[in-house]
Enzyme design. Structure first.
Site, PDB file in Angstrom:
ATOM      1  CD  GLU A   1      -3.081  -0.805   2.148  1.00  0.00           C
ATOM      2  OE1 GLU A   1      -2.812  -0.162   3.047  1.00  0.00           O
ATOM      3  OE2 GLU A   1      -4.231  -1.352   2.105  1.00  0.00           O
TER       4      GLU A   1
ATOM      5  CG  ASP B   1     -11.901   4.235 -21.275  1.00  0.00           C
ATOM      6  OD1 ASP B   1     -10.994   3.350 -21.463  1.00  0.00           O
ATOM      7  OD2 ASP B   1     -12.914   3.667 -20.544  1.00  0.00           O
TER       8      ASP B   1
ATOM      9  CB  THR C   1      -8.002  -2.482 -20.021  1.00  0.00           C
ATOM     10  OG1 THR C   1      -7.928  -2.493 -21.571  1.00  0.00           O
ATOM     11  CG2 THR C   1      -9.221  -2.289 -19.511  1.00  0.00           C
TER      12      THR C   1
HETATM   13  C1  LIG Z   1     -12.629  -2.915 -21.269  1.00  0.00           C
HETATM   14  C2  LIG Z   1     -13.013  -1.514 -21.036  1.00  0.00           C
HETATM   15  C3  LIG Z   1     -13.071  -1.020 -19.591  1.00  0.00           C
HETATM   16  C4  LIG Z   1     -13.123  -2.084 -18.534  1.00  0.00           C
HETATM   17  O1  LIG Z   1     -12.151  -2.464 -18.385  1.00  0.00           O
HETATM   18  P1  LIG Z   1     -12.204  -3.915 -17.050  1.00  0.00           P
HETATM   19  O2  LIG Z   1     -10.752  -4.130 -16.988  1.00  0.00           O
HETATM   20  O3  LIG Z   1     -13.031  -5.004 -17.738  1.00  0.00           O
HETATM   21  O4  LIG Z   1     -12.924  -3.218 -15.863  1.00  0.00           O
HETATM   22  C5  LIG Z   1     -13.424   0.196 -19.455  1.00  0.00           C
HETATM   23  N1  LIG Z   1     -13.630   1.044 -20.683  1.00  0.00           N
HETATM   24  C6  LIG Z   1     -13.664   0.823 -21.909  1.00  0.00           C
HETATM   25  C7  LIG Z   1     -13.807   1.518 -22.989  1.00  0.00           C
HETATM   26  C8  LIG Z   1     -13.041  -0.689 -22.180  1.00  0.00           C
HETATM   27  O5  LIG Z   1     -13.211  -1.057 -23.388  1.00  0.00           O
END
Ligand SMILES: *Cc1c(COP(=O)(O)O)cnc(C)c1O
Length: 415
Positions: free
Chosen positions: A53, A197, A223
């Site tokens: 942590e 994202d 991710t």
């Molecule tokens: C896959 C994805 C996520 C979430 O990822 P996890 O690891 O499954 O929680 C978030 N945003 C986008 C655009 C994704 O494609």
């Protein structure tokens, strides 16, 4: 599985069955890939034992001298790979990275703009069944009915009208280039932070096959296990002036101890992505998707937006007279693994859907090229033209298994 097959043969046998499945089927789920043997080894290491942590040099537990080195290396490589000022390598999943991003920069009830889930956005971009839609006032933007692509004028209109504090760009089922530059322009105009994202396209961005959001966005989440080919996990990048807020939102804001074994595996994956071969991989993923899309269309399957710019295709199963659910199940019977997905303005439910999402990242990791993609497209059209035909499905399943076995699977064939 040497140790496990003696100590726990039940679990060992199930994992071996999964390995066989991964070898003998064609993986077209756009969010999946094969991690390398190195990534798998780090993930399965003794680092899973360690509590760390805090951050390098500022831990709440003793014994972190090696964890510090590993996390610092992962941070350095992530920054180099994406040209980012600051990196946080602790988010355990994409959903948690997004949760941290919201927690860092807005308050519950504040307005955030994100792409509508049924049009390609992610659950964490404001779905009412997700924390994001419950804690924040999400306003959606959608794609144009005709072009089925994001209409930046519409994004600007919604942004001006609703004055969001964050605009979320990026998607989970969108086959076209995201114009991060135009998003940044709109965010600036309305005084919003821009979040990108890039979960799906991170590997393409790393390899130079999709424009990077990093110069344009205040915060970038992703991710690490999709096109980036790393371990299951996530990463958040930001400008230096947001670093403190972001780090606090990850820990202690949303997470406890970081998964140091996964962080080591992220360092390995970032190292792999920094290699010249990875640039070639990223370009091949896109080339394969374009060829795959052309062949699917030749066989009578309509593609949303008419094609692709990235690793992903969204097929409209209405052109075969069936639902996405039916298509997914028929293909699974033939050893072709996909996921059903809504298409823009879908008239079927989110469970049944009219679409099929297909991606080329995993098959490209098995060294397949455009010829192979055209062959796979033929099998898909054959199965979808006769979705109830058990004979066709069984023939294709055998052909697919024989074909698939001849292509190496990273992490399985090279151990
Ligand atoms: C896959 C994805 C996520 C979430 O990822 P996890 O690891 O499954 O929680 C978030 N945003 C986008 C655009 C994704 O494609």
């Amino acid at each position: 599985m040497n140790v496990l097959s003696h100590r726990d043969p039940d679990v060992a046998a199930m994992i071996e069955d999964e390995e066989t499945r991964q070898v003998e089927t064609l993986e077209l789920i756009a969010s999946e890939n094969y991690a390398s043997a190195g990534v798998l080894e780090a993930t399965g290491s003794v680092l899973t034992n360690k509590y760390s942590e805090g951050y390098p040099g500022k831990r709440y537990y003793a014994g972190n001298q090696h964890a510090d080195r590993i996390e610092s290396l992962a941070i350095d490589r992530a920054r180099e790979l994406f040209g980012a000022e600051h990196a946080n390598v602790q988010p355990t999943s994409g959903a948690e990275a997004n949760m941290a991003a919201y927690l860092a920069f807005v308050n519950p009830g504040d307005t955030i703009m994100g792409m509508e889930l049924s049009q390609g956005g992610h659950l964490t971009h404001g779905s009412p069944v997700n924390f994001s839609g419950r804690f924040y006032n999400f306003v959606p933007y959608s794609v144009d009915r005709e072009t089925e692509t994001v209409d930046m004028d519409e994004v600007r209109r919604v942004a001006r009208e609703t004055k969001p504090k964050i605009i979320v760009s990026g998607a989970t089922a969108y086959p076209r280039t995201v114009d991060f530059d135009a998003f940044a322009d709109i965010a600036k105009e309305v005084g919003a932070l821009l979040m990108a994202d890039m979960s799906h396209i991170a590997g393409l961005v790393a390899g130079g096959a999709h424009p990077s959001p990093v110069p344009h966005a205040d915060i970038v989440t992703t991710t690490t296990h999709k096109t980036l080919r790393g371990p299951r996990g996530a990463l958040a990048l930001c400008k230096s002036d947001h670093a403190e807020a972001l780090d606090k939102a990850v820990f202690p804001g949303t997470q406890g101890g970081p998964h140091m074994h996964t962080i080591a595996a992220k360092a390995v994956a970032f190292g792999e992505a920094l290699s010249p071969e990875f640039k070639h991989y990223a370009r091949q993923v896109v080339e394969n998707a374009v060829a795959f899309g052309e062949a699917l269309q030749e066989g009578g399957l309509r593609l949303v937006s008419g094609g692709t710019d990235n690793h992903l295709l969204l097929a409209d199963c209405n052109t075969k007279g069936i639902s996405g659910l039916k298509a997914q199940n028929a293909l699974q019977g033939a050893g072709i693994i996909t996921n059903r997905n809504t298409i823009p303005y879908d008239e079927r439910s989110a469970y049944v859907t009219s679409g099929l999402r297909l991606g080329t990242a995993a098959l490209t990791s098995r060294q397949m090229g455009t010829d192979e993609m055209r062959r796979v497209a033929k099998w898909i059209n054959r199965v979808l033209d006769d979705p109830d035909g058990e004979g066709v499905r069984e023939t294709v399943r055998q052909e697919v298994a024989e074909f698939a076995r001849t292509y190496p699977v990273p992490g399985i064939s090279d151990r």
